[in-house]
Design a protein around this motif. Structure first.
Motif, mmCIF file in Angstrom:
data_model
loop_
_atom_site.group_PDB
_atom_site.id
_atom_site.type_symbol
_atom_site.label_atom_id
_atom_site.label_comp_id
_atom_site.label_asym_id
_atom_site.label_seq_id
_atom_site.Cartn_x
_atom_site.Cartn_y
_atom_site.Cartn_z
ATOM 1 N N TYR A 68 -5.027 22.293 -7.481
ATOM 2 C CA TYR A 68 -5.236 23.564 -6.780
ATOM 3 C C TYR A 68 -3.937 24.015 -6.120
ATOM 4 O O TYR A 68 -3.249 23.218 -5.472
ATOM 5 N N ASP A 119 -5.619 30.703 -3.957
ATOM 6 C CA ASP A 119 -6.926 31.304 -4.227
ATOM 7 C C ASP A 119 -6.938 32.321 -5.368
ATOM 8 O O ASP A 119 -7.991 32.860 -5.705
ATOM 9 N N PHE A 154 -9.595 32.312 -8.034
ATOM 10 C CA PHE A 154 -10.967 32.129 -7.566
ATOM 11 C C PHE A 154 -11.522 33.331 -6.807
ATOM 12 O O PHE A 154 -12.651 33.288 -6.322
ATOM 13 N N ARG A 155 -10.764 34.373 -6.709
ATOM 14 C CA ARG A 155 -11.202 35.527 -5.916
ATOM 15 C C ARG A 155 -12.470 36.142 -6.500
ATOM 16 O O ARG A 155 -12.588 36.332 -7.707
ATOM 17 N N LEU A 182 -10.226 29.422 0.632
ATOM 18 C CA LEU A 182 -10.922 30.138 -0.432
ATOM 19 C C LEU A 182 -11.987 31.082 0.115
ATOM 20 O O LEU A 182 -12.272 32.122 -0.491
#
Length: 352
Positions: free
Chosen positions: A157, A160, A163-164, A184
């Motif tokens: 990772y 973000d 992953f938005r 996140l």
């Protein structure tokens, strides 16, 4: 083949390896560091973008060179990377980059270390500070292989961006899990899933950082096994100044008991409810990373070092630095690396 026989070879050039190098240099020993990365030292450069230390700069230094900047601030990941590079340059340590160690053998009292480039280095002793970042712990969860969404470990990772506006679960109850989940939650629908209730350890007591009190009280010194166990229980949790606990209290992210299983498109929660999920991030820690020592009798069946305070408990001149709780709470941190390295090198010198 390199025909030199070193007094010591340090495997891994991160914070622990550099601390070992400092004390080896102080003893005027002939040594070299073998670092698998081409430029950076250790794993810091590979962590997520927003990572900050949970210890102030004053308590984030290696021996012989203070961390730059204000003593009370909490340094960012990139500052740590820069500090490690400047530390190595300041002391002009001998470092071989792109030297990933694959195997160690012993012949006539001398260890032969083979790298991925088929180089061979010979030495009378070895300090293993290779860390565990490249060996993530991936738990076995029912249905995992059937899930069609994204499963990744926290080591991969970065931020973000991917992953938005997604539905994401972060698995784990440690510092990294909570920090990633809270980050996140600003742009995604996030749940942090844990087996046990989350526990928060106050970062500040009477206006002073936890690390201040550990050093002032002596709890940070070399401890007996029972003392370590007691301290582990008392400060086992997410070190927090209140920010992360407040975020979770506001359901940003929300917190749920660990799910039972994966489905093809999501998970089954503890109450048997099904939910579609886009991604699951496993912040589930790491496993020992010492496979290169498998030909020597220095590891247990799980791959953990047979050691006490970083000193191998057999006749081999093999040492370890950077293990969690190796001697105290600060072991495996930047500051603790120096304490543990001094103990290890003092013993190493006696056996050369």
């Amino acid at each position: 083949m390199n025909t030199a026989v070193y007094d010591a070879i340090v495997i891994g050039g991160g914070q622990s390896g550099l601390a070992a190098a400092y004390y080896l240099q102080q003893e005027k020993l002939n040594f070299v560091i073998l670092e698998k990365n081409p430029v950076n030292l250790g794993s810091w450069a590979h962590y997520y973008d927003s990572l900050t230390l949970f210890s102030p700069a004053e308590y984030s230094t290696l021996p012989g060179l203070d961390f730059p900047g204000g003593a009370d601030r909490y340094p960012h990941r990139d500052e740590v990377v820069a500090y490690l590079k400047s530390y190595a340059a300041h002391f002009q340590f001998p470092i071989n980059y792109e030297a990933e160690v694959l195997n160690v053998e012993k012949n006539d009292g001398i260890y032969s270390i083979q790298t991925a480039k088929n180089e061979v280095f010979r030495t009378r002793s070895i300090i293993c500070s290779s860390g565990s970042f490249t060996n993530p712990n991936i738990p076995k969860i029912t249905g995992m292989n059937d899930y069609t969404g994204l499963i990744m470990h926290s080591k991969d990772y970065k931020n973000d961006l991917a992953f938005r506006n997604k539905r994401v679960i972060v698995v784990g109850g440690g510092n990294s899990a909570v920090q990633i989940a809270v980050e996140l939650a600003n742009t995604a629908d996030v749940t942090i899933a844990t087996i046990r209730p989350l526990k928060f350890v106050p970062q500040l007591y009477l206006g002073k950082d936890l690390h201040y009190w550990l050093t002032r009280t002596g709890l940070d010194n070399n401890q007996s096994l029972e003392e370590k166990r007691l301290l582990m229980k008392s400060i086992d949790g997410v070190i927090d100044d209140g920010f992360y606990q407040n975020a979770i209290a506001q359901n940003k992210p929300n917190h749920k008991k660990m799910f039972k299983a994966f489905t093809q498109i999501g998970v089954i929660w503890d109450d048997n409810s099904h939910e579609e999920v886009d991604a699951v991030i496993l912040a589930t820690g790491y496993k020992p990373n010492f496979d290169y020592l498998n030909n020597l009798s220095v590891l247990d069946k799980s791959g953990n070092p047979l050691q006490e305070n970083g000193i191998n408990q057999s006749s081999e001149n093999i040492y370890f630095i950077g293990l969690p709780w190796q001697t105290s709470f600060s072991s495996a941190t930047i500051r603790g690396s120096g304490v543990d390295a001094e103990i290890v090198v003092q013993d190493l010198v006696k056996h050369l």
